[in-house]
Design a protein around this motif. Structure first.
Motif, PDB file in Angstrom:
ATOM      1  N   ILE A 268      41.291  29.541  26.676  1.00 21.63           N
ATOM      2  CA  ILE A 268      41.493  30.422  27.832  1.00 21.63           C
ATOM      3  C   ILE A 268      41.948  31.801  27.374  1.00 21.63           C
ATOM      4  CG2 ILE A 268      43.920  30.179  28.539  1.00 21.63           C
ATOM      5  CD1 ILE A 268      40.809  29.620  30.744  1.00 21.63           C
ATOM      6  N   SER A 269      42.618  31.885  26.222  1.00 21.38           N
ATOM      7  CA  SER A 269      42.993  33.200  25.679  1.00 21.38           C
ATOM      8  C   SER A 269      41.743  33.960  25.252  1.00 21.38           C
ATOM      9  CB  SER A 269      43.943  33.029  24.497  1.00 21.38           C
ATOM     10  OG  SER A 269      45.159  32.432  24.901  1.00 21.38           O
ATOM     11  N   LEU A 270      40.805  33.269  24.602  1.00 18.64           N
ATOM     12  CA  LEU A 270      39.554  33.912  24.205  1.00 18.64           C
ATOM     13  C   LEU A 270      38.734  34.332  25.427  1.00 18.64           C
ATOM     14  CD1 LEU A 270      38.493  31.567  21.253  1.00 18.64           C
ATOM     15  CD2 LEU A 270      39.307  33.928  21.085  1.00 18.64           C
ATOM     16  N   ILE A 271      38.719  33.471  26.455  1.00 16.01           N
ATOM     17  CA  ILE A 271      37.999  33.810  27.682  1.00 16.01           C
ATOM     18  C   ILE A 271      38.630  35.032  28.343  1.00 16.01           C
ATOM     19  CG2 ILE A 271      37.550  33.030  30.051  1.00 16.01           C
ATOM     20  CD1 ILE A 271      37.159  30.202  28.873  1.00 16.01           C
ATOM     21  N   GLY A 272      39.971  35.090  28.370  1.00 11.88           N
ATOM     22  CA  GLY A 272      40.650  36.254  28.935  1.00 11.88           C
ATOM     23  C   GLY A 272      40.309  37.527  28.184  1.00 11.88           C
ATOM     24  N   PHE A 273      40.221  37.435  26.849  1.00 15.79           N
ATOM     25  CA  PHE A 273      39.849  38.594  26.039  1.00 15.79           C
ATOM     26  C   PHE A 273      38.460  39.101  26.421  1.00 15.79           C
ATOM     27  CE2 PHE A 273      37.624  40.328  22.357  1.00 15.79           C
ATOM     28  CZ  PHE A 273      38.494  41.325  21.944  1.00 15.79           C
ATOM     29  N   LEU A 274      37.506  38.184  26.509  1.00 18.70           N
ATOM     30  CA  LEU A 274      36.134  38.572  26.837  1.00 18.70           C
ATOM     31  C   LEU A 274      36.028  39.073  28.279  1.00 18.70           C
ATOM     32  CD1 LEU A 274      34.324  35.595  25.089  1.00 18.70           C
ATOM     33  CD2 LEU A 274      34.315  37.977  24.349  1.00 18.70           C
ATOM     34  N   LEU A 275      36.809  38.450  29.175  1.00 22.35           N
ATOM     35  CA  LEU A 275      36.817  38.899  30.573  1.00 22.35           C
ATOM     36  C   LEU A 275      37.304  40.337  30.666  1.00 22.35           C
ATOM     37  CD1 LEU A 275      36.707  38.422  33.659  1.00 22.35           C
ATOM     38  CD2 LEU A 275      39.005  37.435  33.490  1.00 22.35           C
ATOM     39  N   GLY A 276      38.417  40.631  29.985  1.00 22.35           N
ATOM     40  CA  GLY A 276      38.924  41.998  29.990  1.00 22.35           C
ATOM     41  C   GLY A 276      37.961  42.966  29.335  1.00 22.35           C
ATOM     42  N   PHE A 277      37.352  42.548  28.229  1.00 22.56           N
ATOM     43  CA  PHE A 277      36.422  43.399  27.501  1.00 22.56           C
ATOM     44  C   PHE A 277      35.258  43.819  28.399  1.00 22.56           C
ATOM     45  CE2 PHE A 277      33.826  45.114  24.309  1.00 22.56           C
ATOM     46  CZ  PHE A 277      34.491  45.127  23.090  1.00 22.56           C
ATOM     47  N   ALA A 278      34.623  42.831  29.011  1.00 29.61           N
ATOM     48  CA  ALA A 278      33.436  43.130  29.813  1.00 29.61           C
ATOM     49  C   ALA A 278      33.798  43.790  31.137  1.00 29.61           C
ATOM     50  CB  ALA A 278      32.648  41.844  30.067  1.00 29.61           C
ATOM     51  N   MET A 279      34.837  43.266  31.793  1.00 34.82           N
ATOM     52  CA  MET A 279      35.134  43.722  33.146  1.00 34.82           C
ATOM     53  C   MET A 279      35.753  45.118  33.156  1.00 34.82           C
ATOM     54  SD  MET A 279      37.294  41.719  36.087  1.00 34.82           S
ATOM     55  CE  MET A 279      38.899  41.950  35.326  1.00 34.82           C
ATOM     56  N   PHE A 280      36.900  45.283  32.479  1.00 32.26           N
ATOM     57  CA  PHE A 280      37.579  46.581  32.507  1.00 32.26           C
ATOM     58  C   PHE A 280      36.769  47.647  31.794  1.00 32.26           C
ATOM     59  CE2 PHE A 280      41.257  43.624  32.869  1.00 32.26           C
ATOM     60  CZ  PHE A 280      41.648  44.000  34.133  1.00 32.26           C
ATOM     61  N   GLY A 281      36.087  47.249  30.709  1.00 33.91           N
ATOM     62  CA  GLY A 281      35.329  48.232  29.956  1.00 33.91           C
ATOM     63  C   GLY A 281      34.154  48.803  30.712  1.00 33.91           C
ATOM     64  N   ALA A 282      33.478  47.945  31.478  1.00 31.49           N
ATOM     65  CA  ALA A 282      32.249  48.381  32.138  1.00 31.49           C
ATOM     66  C   ALA A 282      32.484  48.938  33.541  1.00 31.49           C
ATOM     67  CB  ALA A 282      31.264  47.213  32.211  1.00 31.49           C
ATOM     68  N   ILE A 283      33.394  48.308  34.305  1.00 36.38           N
ATOM     69  CA  ILE A 283      33.612  48.733  35.690  1.00 36.38           C
ATOM     70  C   ILE A 283      34.124  50.167  35.753  1.00 36.38           C
ATOM     71  CG2 ILE A 283      35.047  48.287  37.724  1.00 36.38           C
ATOM     72  CD1 ILE A 283      34.770  45.353  37.201  1.00 36.38           C
ATOM     73  N   ASN A 284      34.776  50.595  34.680  1.00 38.01           N
ATOM     74  CA  ASN A 284      35.293  51.955  34.609  1.00 38.01           C
ATOM     75  C   ASN A 284      34.206  53.001  34.849  1.00 38.01           C
ATOM     76  OD1 ASN A 284      37.261  54.004  33.889  1.00 38.01           O
ATOM     77  ND2 ASN A 284      36.244  54.127  31.911  1.00 38.01           N
ATOM     78  N   PHE A 285      32.942  52.647  34.592  1.00 38.84           N
ATOM     79  CA  PHE A 285      31.856  53.622  34.685  1.00 38.84           C
ATOM     80  C   PHE A 285      31.122  53.580  36.023  1.00 38.84           C
ATOM     81  CE2 PHE A 285      32.643  53.167  30.202  1.00 38.84           C
ATOM     82  CZ  PHE A 285      32.492  54.451  29.713  1.00 38.84           C
ATOM     83  N   LEU A 286      31.465  52.637  36.904  1.00 38.26           N
ATOM     84  CA  LEU A 286      30.774  52.566  38.189  1.00 38.26           C
ATOM     85  C   LEU A 286      31.018  53.799  39.066  1.00 38.26           C
ATOM     86  CD1 LEU A 286      31.006  48.808  39.248  1.00 38.26           C
ATOM     87  CD2 LEU A 286      28.927  50.172  38.924  1.00 38.26           C
ATOM     88  N   PRO A 287      32.285  54.241  39.262  1.00 38.27           N
ATOM     89  CA  PRO A 287      32.469  55.457  40.079  1.00 38.27           C
ATOM     90  C   PRO A 287      31.761  56.680  39.497  1.00 38.27           C
ATOM     91  CG  PRO A 287      34.550  54.286  39.837  1.00 38.27           C
ATOM     92  CD  PRO A 287      33.578  53.645  38.885  1.00 38.27           C
ATOM     93  N   LEU A 288      31.710  56.772  38.169  1.00 37.76           N
ATOM     94  CA  LEU A 288      31.010  57.899  37.541  1.00 37.76           C
ATOM     95  C   LEU A 288      29.529  57.867  37.884  1.00 37.76           C
ATOM     96  CD1 LEU A 288      31.106  60.327  35.601  1.00 37.76           C
ATOM     97  CD2 LEU A 288      30.704  58.729  33.721  1.00 37.76           C
ATOM     98  N   PHE A 289      28.918  56.684  37.835  1.00 37.30           N
ATOM     99  CA  PHE A 289      27.499  56.554  38.175  1.00 37.30           C
ATOM    100  C   PHE A 289      27.263  56.897  39.644  1.00 37.30           C
ATOM    101  CE2 PHE A 289      23.857  54.186  39.733  1.00 37.30           C
ATOM    102  CZ  PHE A 289      22.888  54.467  38.785  1.00 37.30           C
TER     103      PHE A 289
END
Length: 516
Positions: A268-289
């Motif tokens: 679950i720690s590894l899943i949390g890492f990947l969740l944060g990586f994909a989610m926070f990293g990518a969603i940051n660019f939605l308002p810009l788009f």
């Protein structure tokens, strides 16, 4: 239920701030004319949260959570006030505004680390795991409401007020949470001898900061083979290598390595890492788009995020109640991982011609995946440890999600900047490099002022660069359901007729402290 509103208000602070700032970022970048450091406004906040989370969790375990929790709220509010003042005449003017904002966001992140982990740990103190699902589902619902309200509030502030109010709005919410929790929150006091593992905390923080700087600066500010990057690599290797023996010998380790002997906790720690990586990293660019490419106002870009937040809220509430009723949880992270990967793939298909309604459908799919994952990961982490380690387990799980977000924001920011420079150079030749670094004006108003011959190519370059970020996110999202498939379903403590966990690393259930 007496203290739950206060805990929710404190968590709303962190969630609301992230979403408000995300909507206001294009306007902030436009005022400070610094697109190159766009991602650092988010990276500094997530990095501050990441390095402080293990310390907050451990200090809460040792000294009692109430005062530590209230202290984290105060730090967050101070950081918010300073962020709102960044670049003002009082602090030297806009020339150093972006540097100031990044520094103050790091301070704000230090407080946010205590908000998230201690709120979850307090719920863990007061509620047995079998019942915890519905409470955490309620908190996830409120967090989702904050994520819905955040873009709307941020858009309104950006369009009708000054962007600085995106930070000042945290102050009344913070004061309300402080007042309620100071009066109503009563937790059992445990007198113990305390020793903080400051050496372990320093080594871990230094190693993580070095890794984030590598992903941020490598191939962007400095060449991968430059002395600066190689020096950071050496620093990260040395500090993280030393961290392991230090933790093994520490009387009160900041991150007990024994937790990782439990398979579920490690997964679950590894899943949390990947969740944060994909989610926070990518969603940051939605308002810009949405604002720069699709021409939405800040308020409308907030409205366009509603499908994602609404889907996440509904699914979180459903999952929380279902876990409380059945005691089963393994299927939810698997389904959530598949949904998140599918959402990222759909978002990677966006281009200049993508209509707003289609973007809404894509992000709704992403929201469904997030709803299955957000609280389930914390519940599994807490159910994998003894009651005395709830704080450190909560902080470690939050730490891995935060560090994933730190790496994601910095790496995807570097990918975006490099891709944008390459695309503009390919379309406009040497003039493209000037466009990429000529001030970072990416607001809808600035897009409308571009010369007619330049504007289509610039928008196309921007869209391709952002879609490339989502392509990278897919690579990390698809690993989540694969890891989740190996989680072992262990009965939740506190269910009807259950006195404790059974199976892997089972211990008797600790008594649940009463609310005074």
């Amino acid at each position: 239920m007496v203290v739950l509103p206060g805990l929710m208000l404190a968590m709303v602070l962190a969630m609301l701030d992230n979403m408000i700032v995300g909507t206001a970022l294009p306007r902030i970048v436009g005022e400070f004319k610094d697109l190159a450091h766009f991602s650092w406004v988010v990276t500094a906040y997530v990095l501050g949260t990441t390095v402080s989370t293990p310390i907050w969790g451990k200090v809460g375990d040792l000294y009692g959570r109430k005062n530590i929790f209230l202290g984290s709220i105060v730090i967050f509010m101070i950081g918010s006030a300073l962020c709102g003042m960044a670049g003002s005449e009082l602090l030297g003017g806009p020339e150093s505004g972006m540097v100031q904002l990044i520094a103050f966001r790091a301070l704000q992140g230090l407080g946010a680390g205590g908000l998230m982990v201690n709120a979850m740990a307090i719920i863990g103190d007061l509620v047995p795991p079998r019942e915890r699902g519905q409470y955490q589902g309620m908190m996830a619902g409120v967090m989702s409401l904050a994520m819905i309200a955040g873009p709307l509030v941020g858009g309104f502030i950006t369009d009708h007020l000054d962007w600085r109010w995106a930070f000042y709005v945290n102050l009344p919410v913070g004061f309300a949470a402080l007042a309620l929790l100071a009066v109503k929150l009563k937790l059992p006091r445990h007198r113990t001898e305390h020793r903080i593992d400051w050496l372990g905390a320093a080594l871990l923080s230094t190693g993580i900061i070095a890794l984030v700087l590598i992903t941020t600066w490598g191939g962007n500010e400095y060449a991968w083979g430059s002395p600066q990057i190689l020096g950071l690599v050496g620093l990260a290797v040395v500090t993280l290598t030393l961290f392991v023996p230090v933790e093994r010998r520490a009387a009160e380790p900041i991150m007990p390595l024994g937790l990782f002997r439990n398979r579920n906790f490690t997964l679950i720690s590894l899943i949390g890492f990947l969740l944060g990586f994909a989610m926070f990293g990518a969603i940051n660019f939605l308002p810009l788009f949405q604002q720069a490419v699709q021409g939405a106002s800040a308020t409308n870009s907030g409205l366009l995020l509603l499908p994602m937040m609404g889907a996440a809220m509904v699914v979180s509430l459903f999952v929380g109640r279902a876990i409380t009723k059945t005691g089963k949880y393994k299927v939810y992270p698997v389904v959530g991982g598949v949904g998140m990967a599918l959402g990222m793939w759909l978002l990677s298909l966006m281009g200049v011609a993508t209509p707003a309604w289609q973007t809404g459908v894509f992000i709704a799919v992403l929201g469904l995946g997030m709803g299955f994952l957000m609280q389930t990961t914390m519940l599994i982490a807490q159910n994998s440890v003894e009651a005395k380690d709830l704080g450190v387990a909560s902080s470690t799980a939050t730490f891995f999600r935060s560090i994933g977000g730190s790496f994601g924001v910095s790496l995807f920011g570097a990918v975006f900047n490099n891709r944008l420079g390459d695309e503009l150079t390919a379309r406009f030749g040497p003039e493209g490099e000037k466009l990429a670094s000529a001030g970072g004006q990416v607001t809808p108003e600035a897009m409308g002022q571009l010369p007619a011959a330049v504007r289509p190519g610039f928008l196309e370059s921007l869209a391709v660069s952002i879609s490339g970020v989502f392509w990278w996110a897919i690579l990390f999202a698809v690993v989540v359901p694969l890891l989740a498939a190996f989680i072992k379903e262990i009965p939740l403590r506190g269910g009807p007729g259950e006195s404790g966990r059974t199976g892997e690393a089972a211990e008797p259930a600790a008594p649940v402290p009463a609310l005074d």
